[in-house]
Design a protein around this motif. Structure first.
Motif, PDB file in Angstrom:
ATOM      1  N   MET A   1      12.992  17.903 -40.027  1.00 47.62           N
ATOM      2  CA  MET A   1      11.833  17.278 -40.735  1.00 47.62           C
ATOM      3  C   MET A   1      12.450  16.574 -41.979  1.00 47.62           C
ATOM      4  O   MET A   1      13.363  16.995 -42.346  1.00 47.62           O
ATOM      5  CB  MET A   1      11.004  18.473 -41.186  1.00 47.62           C
ATOM      6  CG  MET A   1       9.768  18.046 -41.616  1.00 47.62           C
ATOM      7  SD  MET A   1       8.722  19.232 -42.189  1.00 47.62           S
ATOM      8  CE  MET A   1       8.907  20.383 -40.703  1.00 47.62           C
ATOM      9  N   SER A   5       8.188  14.582 -45.452  1.00 49.48           N
ATOM     10  CA  SER A   5       7.145  15.335 -44.615  1.00 49.48           C
ATOM     11  C   SER A   5       7.492  16.601 -45.324  1.00 49.48           C
ATOM     12  O   SER A   5       6.431  17.247 -45.513  1.00 49.48           O
ATOM     13  CB  SER A   5       7.865  15.365 -43.355  1.00 49.48           C
ATOM     14  OG  SER A   5       7.249  16.423 -42.516  1.00 49.48           O
ATOM     15  N   ASP A   6       8.747  17.227 -45.726  1.00 50.63           N
ATOM     16  CA  ASP A   6       8.580  18.507 -46.314  1.00 50.63           C
ATOM     17  C   ASP A   6       7.782  18.675 -47.682  1.00 50.63           C
ATOM     18  O   ASP A   6       6.863  19.608 -48.062  1.00 50.63           O
ATOM     19  CB  ASP A   6       9.920  18.671 -46.783  1.00 50.63           C
ATOM     20  CG  ASP A   6      10.752  19.226 -45.668  1.00 50.63           C
ATOM     21  OD1 ASP A   6      10.451  19.784 -44.620  1.00 50.63           O
ATOM     22  OD2 ASP A   6      12.080  19.209 -45.486  1.00 50.63           O
ATOM     23  N   LYS A   9       4.005  18.243 -47.037  1.00 47.71           N
ATOM     24  CA  LYS A   9       3.401  19.759 -46.369  1.00 47.71           C
ATOM     25  C   LYS A   9       3.344  20.727 -47.466  1.00 47.71           C
ATOM     26  O   LYS A   9       2.588  21.510 -47.658  1.00 47.71           O
ATOM     27  CB  LYS A   9       4.418  20.136 -45.178  1.00 47.71           C
ATOM     28  CG  LYS A   9       3.998  19.211 -43.923  1.00 47.71           C
ATOM     29  CD  LYS A   9       4.620  19.709 -42.826  1.00 47.71           C
ATOM     30  CE  LYS A   9       4.298  19.132 -41.650  1.00 47.71           C
ATOM     31  NZ  LYS A   9       4.891  19.696 -40.300  1.00 47.71           N
ATOM     32  N   GLY A  12       0.615  20.203 -49.709  1.00 46.06           N
ATOM     33  CA  GLY A  12      -0.580  20.761 -49.138  1.00 46.06           C
ATOM     34  C   GLY A  12      -0.614  22.194 -48.948  1.00 46.06           C
ATOM     35  O   GLY A  12      -1.814  22.741 -49.259  1.00 46.06           O
ATOM     36  N   ASN A  13       0.302  22.756 -48.852  1.00 45.55           N
ATOM     37  CA  ASN A  13       0.261  24.285 -48.778  1.00 45.55           C
ATOM     38  C   ASN A  13       0.091  24.762 -50.397  1.00 45.55           C
ATOM     39  O   ASN A  13      -0.573  25.908 -50.679  1.00 45.55           O
ATOM     40  CB  ASN A  13       1.670  24.988 -48.406  1.00 45.55           C
ATOM     41  CG  ASN A  13       1.643  25.021 -47.022  1.00 45.55           C
ATOM     42  OD1 ASN A  13       0.514  25.435 -46.386  1.00 45.55           O
ATOM     43  ND2 ASN A  13       2.657  24.832 -46.210  1.00 45.55           N
ATOM     44  N   GLY A  43       4.752  26.711 -50.219  1.00 46.68           N
ATOM     45  CA  GLY A  43       4.555  25.162 -50.673  1.00 46.68           C
ATOM     46  C   GLY A  43       5.591  24.619 -51.682  1.00 46.68           C
ATOM     47  O   GLY A  43       6.209  23.773 -51.640  1.00 46.68           O
ATOM     48  N   GLN A  46       8.867  24.371 -49.960  1.00 48.02           N
ATOM     49  CA  GLN A  46       9.002  23.078 -49.041  1.00 48.02           C
ATOM     50  C   GLN A  46       9.309  21.963 -50.040  1.00 48.02           C
ATOM     51  O   GLN A  46       9.973  21.021 -49.579  1.00 48.02           O
ATOM     52  CB  GLN A  46       7.527  23.102 -48.172  1.00 48.02           C
ATOM     53  CG  GLN A  46       7.542  24.086 -47.252  1.00 48.02           C
ATOM     54  CD  GLN A  46       6.094  24.074 -46.462  1.00 48.02           C
ATOM     55  OE1 GLN A  46       5.136  23.972 -47.270  1.00 48.02           O
ATOM     56  NE2 GLN A  46       6.085  23.881 -45.129  1.00 48.02           N
TER      57      GLN A  46
END
Length: 63
Positions: A1, A5-6, A9, A12-13, A43, A46
């Motif tokens: 990934m 992208s990390d 995401k 989002g988390n 999150g 990430q």
């Protein structure tokens, strides 16, 4: 990934986790609050992973 992208995401988390905590607090559900905090922390990890990938890429690019 990829790093982007990390980071996406992860954000989002973070947002979902904060919302989950708020819902848990509103309905006085401590388990839901804890699950929300766990998701928010996931999150944050990430996002940090994406930042580390960026830093490594920048170092490699400079070498």
């Amino acid at each position: 990934m990829g790093s982007m992208s990390d980071k996406v995401k992860g954000k989002g988390n973070e947002v979902a986790g904060k919302a989950r905590q708020a819902v848990g607090k509103a309905v006085d559900n401590h388990e839901e609050q804890a699950k929300g905090k766990l998701q928010e922390t996931k999150g944050e990890a990430q996002v940090a992973k994406g930042q580390v990938k960026d830093a490594v890429k920048n170092l490699v690019d400079k070498a």
